[in-house]
Write a protein that holds these residues in place. Structure first.
Motif, PDB file in Angstrom:
ATOM      1  N   HIS A  63     -53.512 -23.233 -23.484  1.00  0.00           N
ATOM      2  CA  HIS A  63     -53.414 -24.693 -23.356  1.00  0.00           C
ATOM      3  C   HIS A  63     -52.394 -25.068 -22.277  1.00  0.00           C
ATOM      4  O   HIS A  63     -52.654 -25.900 -21.407  1.00  0.00           O
ATOM      5  N   HIS A 118     -50.073 -34.107 -21.493  1.00  0.00           N
ATOM      6  CA  HIS A 118     -49.588 -32.804 -21.958  1.00  0.00           C
ATOM      7  C   HIS A 118     -48.074 -32.670 -21.787  1.00  0.00           C
ATOM      8  O   HIS A 118     -47.426 -31.997 -22.599  1.00  0.00           O
ATOM      9  N   ASP A 201     -53.800 -34.141 -29.551  1.00  0.00           N
ATOM     10  CA  ASP A 201     -54.856 -33.723 -28.633  1.00  0.00           C
ATOM     11  C   ASP A 201     -55.997 -33.184 -29.494  1.00  0.00           C
ATOM     12  O   ASP A 201     -55.816 -32.190 -30.208  1.00  0.00           O
ATOM     13  N   HIS A 205     -60.121 -27.447 -26.886  1.00  0.00           N
ATOM     14  CA  HIS A 205     -59.200 -26.409 -26.365  1.00  0.00           C
ATOM     15  C   HIS A 205     -57.862 -26.409 -27.123  1.00  0.00           C
ATOM     16  O   HIS A 205     -57.116 -25.442 -27.050  1.00  0.00           O
TER      17      HIS A 205
HETATM   18 MN    MN Z   1     -55.136 -30.457 -24.119  1.00  0.00          MN
END
Ligand code: MN
Length: 241
Positions: A63, A118, A201, A205
């Motif tokens: 990630h 992120h 999130d 993924h």
């Molecule tokens: Mn992500």
């Protein structure tokens, strides 16, 4: 390991320091973590395995090292096409992506959003979660969602309700009004004038290696690693770091 907050500060300073005529050279820098690189990938504020067993080390590694890195690289490459944008902090670009030059508008929206989201996401998490918010943020959550369990239920339901890829956020506006908000893809609440206090999130993924299709288990586990002090600090200051 570089302190997370310093890494972000350096990211902003580095971007500001890059002159337009050196931009092309900077984009080919070998080490994406050097301070002279605009929009560098920040170090995680804890080791990859620190959030085990809730979020596994392999997921964190991929990630951070690949997904987050790709957003950073793609944002950098897009901005490098427009010398007038050199030095603009990523959060400013993302806030105003609709006003970006047309040829990079989508890249700023998606990769800029991914980069900023992120940067925040790693800070939303901690191996030493307090479990629940405290202080003024706790009081505001109680007021808005009845109590912490009410918040947890609504946040979890929203996270399960995201169709496709996206995020669910706890945000506040200029009046410190809390909201639960969902954004598709890498859209960021900053664009809507909100301060993101916490976000999950829910792109596959973020959980598929460990949890496969069981997003509900990932959301449940997420609550064990929330960095409530960070959320409380954002609530207090209104500053996005
Ligand atoms: Mn992500």
């Amino acid at each position: 390991m570089m302190n997370r907050r310093n890494a972000i500060k350096i990211a902003g300073l580095a971007a500001a320091a890059v002159a337009a005529n050196s931009f092309a050279a900077e984009t080919t820098a070998a080490d994406p973590k050097t301070a002279s690189t605009p929009y560098p990938l920040p170090d995680l504020p804890y080791p990859y395995e620190a959030l085990e067993p809730h979020i596994d080390a392999e997921t964190m590694r991929i990630h951070h090292d690949f997904h987050h890195q790709a957003y950073a690289t793609n944002l950098r490459n897009a901005v490098a096409k427009h010398a007038e944008l050199a030095g603009k902090p990523a959060v400013e670009l993302v806030k105003h992506w609709e006003h970006m030059p047309e040829d990079i508008r989508l890249a700023v929206r998606n990769s800029g959003g991914g980069y900023v989201n992120h940067n925040l996401f790693w800070q939303f998490l901690s191996p030493k979660s307090a479990g629940e918010p405290k202080g003024d943020l706790a009081a505001a959550i109680d007021k808005q969602f009845s109590n912490f369990n009410g918040f947890k239920e609504q946040f979890s339901k929203a996270a399960l309700g995201v169709f496709g890829s996206g995020w669910v956020w706890l945000t506040m506006d200029a009046n410190k009004q809390l909201r639960l908000e969902s954004t598709p893809n890498q859209d960021c609440p900053l664009t809507m004038g909100r301060v993101p206090l916490l976000g999950i999130d829910v792109w596959e993924h973020a959980y598929y290696l460990k949890y496969r299709n069981r997003r509900a288990d990932y959301v449940k586990a997420f609550f064990n690693v929330i960095h409530w002090e960070f959320a409380a600090q954002s609530f207090e200051t209104g500053v996005v770091k």
